[in-house]
Design a protein around this motif. Structure first.
Motif, PDB file in Angstrom:
ATOM      1  N   ILE A 151       0.835  -1.209   0.000  1.00 53.38           N
ATOM      2  CA  ILE A 151       0.000   0.000   0.000  1.00 53.38           C
ATOM      3  C   ILE A 151       0.869   1.258   0.000  1.00 53.38           C
ATOM      4  O   ILE A 151       0.623   2.198  -0.772  1.00 53.38           O
ATOM      5  N   ALA A 165     -15.804  -6.196  -5.913  1.00 55.56           N
ATOM      6  CA  ALA A 165     -14.426  -5.709  -6.026  1.00 55.56           C
ATOM      7  C   ALA A 165     -13.735  -6.329  -7.242  1.00 55.56           C
ATOM      8  O   ALA A 165     -13.005  -5.641  -7.977  1.00 55.56           O
ATOM      9  N   THR A 208     -12.271  -4.245 -10.663  1.00 53.08           N
ATOM     10  CA  THR A 208     -10.810  -4.151 -10.784  1.00 53.08           C
ATOM     11  C   THR A 208     -10.192  -5.202 -11.697  1.00 53.08           C
ATOM     12  O   THR A 208      -8.966  -5.222 -11.846  1.00 53.08           O
ATOM     13  N   VAL A 262      -4.543   4.485  -6.235  1.00 47.89           N
ATOM     14  CA  VAL A 262      -5.065   4.939  -4.946  1.00 47.89           C
ATOM     15  C   VAL A 262      -6.519   5.382  -5.099  1.00 47.89           C
ATOM     16  O   VAL A 262      -7.376   5.076  -4.255  1.00 47.89           O
ATOM     17  N   MET A 322      -8.762   2.366  -5.208  1.00 44.98           N
ATOM     18  CA  MET A 322      -9.019   1.814  -3.873  1.00 44.98           C
ATOM     19  C   MET A 322     -10.122   2.593  -3.167  1.00 44.98           C
ATOM     20  O   MET A 322     -11.052   2.011  -2.593  1.00 44.98           O
ATOM     21  N   PHE A 337     -14.101   1.483  -2.148  1.00 48.06           N
ATOM     22  CA  PHE A 337     -14.633   1.681  -0.796  1.00 48.06           C
ATOM     23  C   PHE A 337     -15.937   2.480  -0.837  1.00 48.06           C
ATOM     24  O   PHE A 337     -16.911   2.144  -0.148  1.00 48.06           O
ATOM     25  N   LEU A 355      -8.526  -5.862  -2.087  1.00 49.09           N
ATOM     26  CA  LEU A 355      -7.641  -4.826  -2.624  1.00 49.09           C
ATOM     27  C   LEU A 355      -7.483  -4.995  -4.131  1.00 49.09           C
ATOM     28  O   LEU A 355      -7.302  -6.116  -4.622  1.00 49.09           O
ATOM     29  N   PRO A 356      -7.520  -3.908  -4.895  1.00 46.60           N
ATOM     30  CA  PRO A 356      -7.324  -4.021  -6.351  1.00 46.60           C
ATOM     31  C   PRO A 356      -5.896  -4.433  -6.681  1.00 46.60           C
ATOM     32  O   PRO A 356      -4.937  -3.783  -6.258  1.00 46.60           O
ATOM     33  N   PHE A 414      -2.071  -2.496  -5.838  1.00 46.54           N
ATOM     34  CA  PHE A 414      -1.318  -3.101  -4.742  1.00 46.54           C
ATOM     35  C   PHE A 414      -0.045  -3.801  -5.234  1.00 46.54           C
ATOM     36  O   PHE A 414       1.022  -3.664  -4.630  1.00 46.54           O
TER      37      PHE A 414
END
Length: 570
Positions: free
Chosen positions: A22, A210, A214, A254, A257, A261, A396-397, A401
């Motif tokens: 991250i 998700a 992504t 970023v 992400m 969310f 997380l994509p 990441f």
């Protein structure tokens, strides 16, 4: 070393790994990347991101394809279970889930590409064109083909999840009570069971959402190109020869992400608003409504999903052994094994890399999962920090990441090695292996192990020969699921391998848009073949493992006894 210490080291390693990934993407998002001389923090990457010509259009395409595919998949999955529960149709559908889930999504996407393209099999079967029509049936600007591919892959998974949670709701008893009160089956599902099911599958729905927002490899194969979805756009910026593009790509990662969310929050708020608005309708006492027809209509769409997967698999097989297949012929005019013979060296190398990475990463994931679960059992099955962290790799994509992790691999000198690829594959297979083993392992009756330890006084030997032997079915299932996940990994292999280690998946995705249909089909077919074989072995081996082991032990004992007797006599 105690299991508690092992548990702490594993959790700490995963936490540090994720933190590095991250931070490795956040720092360049603010123009800080000392490796290329960028030492001053700046907001320029964000300005370039928001001013990029494809930014708005990519976000819109991502939103449309991701949310629509997830919503349709969820509705179809609910409808399949509600309309066909306790019927032979659902039994057939249930048997189809494992094969579809085993096939990597890249292989399905390639099959759909050859099926739906203007020169594809559907056009050949149902039209009389002499030349391929000038239709945009794949990689369309409205993401319809991408949505369809996502629905084909995600719906079986959601059906599997829903069926797995039904025993917790005592579905049969609920249906009996509801029918005794005059409600028809569809109304019981709509008013009682479906509102109870969704909270249990909220996390899997978020995982699907998700993934849809992504996904890169699926979008590269069958998604729109100009503009592309936002994840693909970021991926192309990261790959750009101009290193300054990496700053915009990091800012985009970023942003993605944060975007995911926000979508999660909006999705949950929409669900709560819908539930609040329909509360009054659910308590009106109406015994019947139009929900039965609605469920049957949507549930019947799964037939098209099943047919699409079957046809996609068949067309991969046809193209793999076709020597000449001109449009508009329905079948190849000549067949040949030349495609395999010509590419046998490439296929051997790719298969070796694929199997080595998948088997190694899954063995490591199994060992880690068993250690974590045993430590959790000793803590009276309390929820641990790992239980909360385990979902982050899935949510997380990858496109953001993993490029942060790439910096760590380059600095440590392991980028482009098998070790780095296996590490990343463990990171992504571990959640699936752990979650598959979680319930069966913690539900194991510990008295069997206690009795075995009392008889043998060898705890580790009893653990291996008694506990793990009795849990062989879930262990094989966990390995099969993790193996399938590892085979399907595109970005982790590409980024950790630095383009030096190729697998069936990376090669198939790279060549999917080329004219090499025969080679691409062969790669996708082999890519789908390995997980299917492993799933079949995972079902078959637990049934024959104990009889085969006892038969082998008896054979060796008799052979040793005969040899020993012969030696004494002579």
């Amino acid at each position: 070393m105690s299991l508690k210490l092992v548990n702490f080291i594993i959790v700490l390693s995963i936490s540090v790994f994720m933190l590095i990934g991250i931070l490795g993407i956040i720092a360049p998002a603010f123009h800080y990347l000392p490796a290329i001389g960028a030492n001053e923090i700046s907001l320029d990457p964000w300005k370039e991101l928001f001013l990029a010509p494809e930014f708005i259009s990519s976000i819109i395409l991502t939103l449309i394809s991701g949310v629509t595919a997830t919503f349709l998949s969820l509705m179809i999955a609910f409808s399949v279970v509600a309309a066909f529960y306790d019927s032979k149709i659902l039994s057939i559908f249930r048997k189809s889930l494992a094969p579809i889930l085993a096939i990597p999504h890249a292989a399905i996407a390639i099959g759909l590409l050859f099926l739906l393209s203007p020169s594809g099999w559907l056009i050949r079967l149902f039209t009389t064109f002499e030349r391929p029509p000038n239709w945009i049936t794949i990689q369309d600007p409205y993401t319809l083909s991408l949505i369809f591919a996502l629905v084909v892959k995600e719906t079986p998974y959601l059906i599997f999840v829903i069926l797995a949670c039904l025993p917790q709701l005592k579905t049969d008893e609920t249906l009996k009570v509801g029918r005794s009160m005059g409600y028809n089956v569809a109304t019981i599902w709509q008013k009682i069971l479906l509102p109870m099911i969704y909270p249990l599958i909220r996390l899997p729905v978020f995982i699907v959402l998700a993934f849809s927002l992504t996904v890169v490899d699926l979008a590269l194969i069958i998604g729109p190109n100009t503009p592309s979805t936002f994840a693909v756009t970021i991926f192309r910026w990261f790959k750009d020869a101009d290193l300054n593009e990496r700053f915009s790509a990091s800012a985009g990662a970023v942003f993605l992400m944060l975007f995911i969310f926000v979508i999660f929050i909006i999705w949950e708020l929409a669900y709560r608003l819908l539930y609040f608005c329909s509360k009054k309708k659910l308590t009106t006492g109406n015994r019947s409504n139009l929900s039965q027809s609605f469920f049957q209509l949507l549930g019947s769409l799964y037939f098209f999903i099943l047919i699409s997967v079957i046809l996609s698999s068949i067309i991969l097989l046809l193209w793999s052994f076709a020597k000449r297949w001109r449009f508009p012929d329905i079948l190849p005019s000549t067949w040949s094994f030349r495609n395999i013979e010509r590419n046998i060296t490439l296929l051997n190398d790719l298969s070796f890399n694929t199997l080595t990475i998948a088997i190694s990463s899954n063995i490591i994931a199994l060992i880690i999962s068993l250690a974590l679960l045993e430590a959790k059992r000793q803590q009276s099955c309390k929820k641990t920090l790992f239980d909360r962290l385990i979902y982050l790799p899935i949510l997380l994509p990858q496109v953001g990441f993993l490029f942060g992790i790439q910096i760590l691999f380059i600095k440590s000198g392991i980028s482009g090695h098998f070790l780095s690829v296996i590490i990343l594959h463990v990171f992504y297979t571990l959640p699936y292996v752990y979650l598959t083993l979680h319930s069966p392992y913690l539900a194991f009756n510990q008295n069997y192990l206690v009795q075995a330890c009392a008889l043998t006084h060898k705890p580790y030997k009893s653990f291996l020969q008694i506990k793990l032997a009795m849990l062989k079915a879930p262990i094989f299932s966990a390995f099969a699921i993790g193996f399938s996940v590892s085979i399907a990994q595109y970005l982790p292999t590409l980024i950790a391998g630095n383009g030096l280690i190729n697998t069936l998946t990376t090669e198939a995705v790279t060549l999917a848009s080329s004219g090499e249909r025969k080679l691409v089909s062969l790669l996708a077919l082999i890519q789908a073949f390995f997980p299917l074989i492993v799933f079949m072995l995972a079902i078959w081996l637990p049934k024959v493992w104990t009889p085969a082991r006892l038969a082998l032990k008896h054979y060796l004992y008799m052979r040793f006894s005969d040899s020993h007797s012969y030696t004494i006599k002579n």
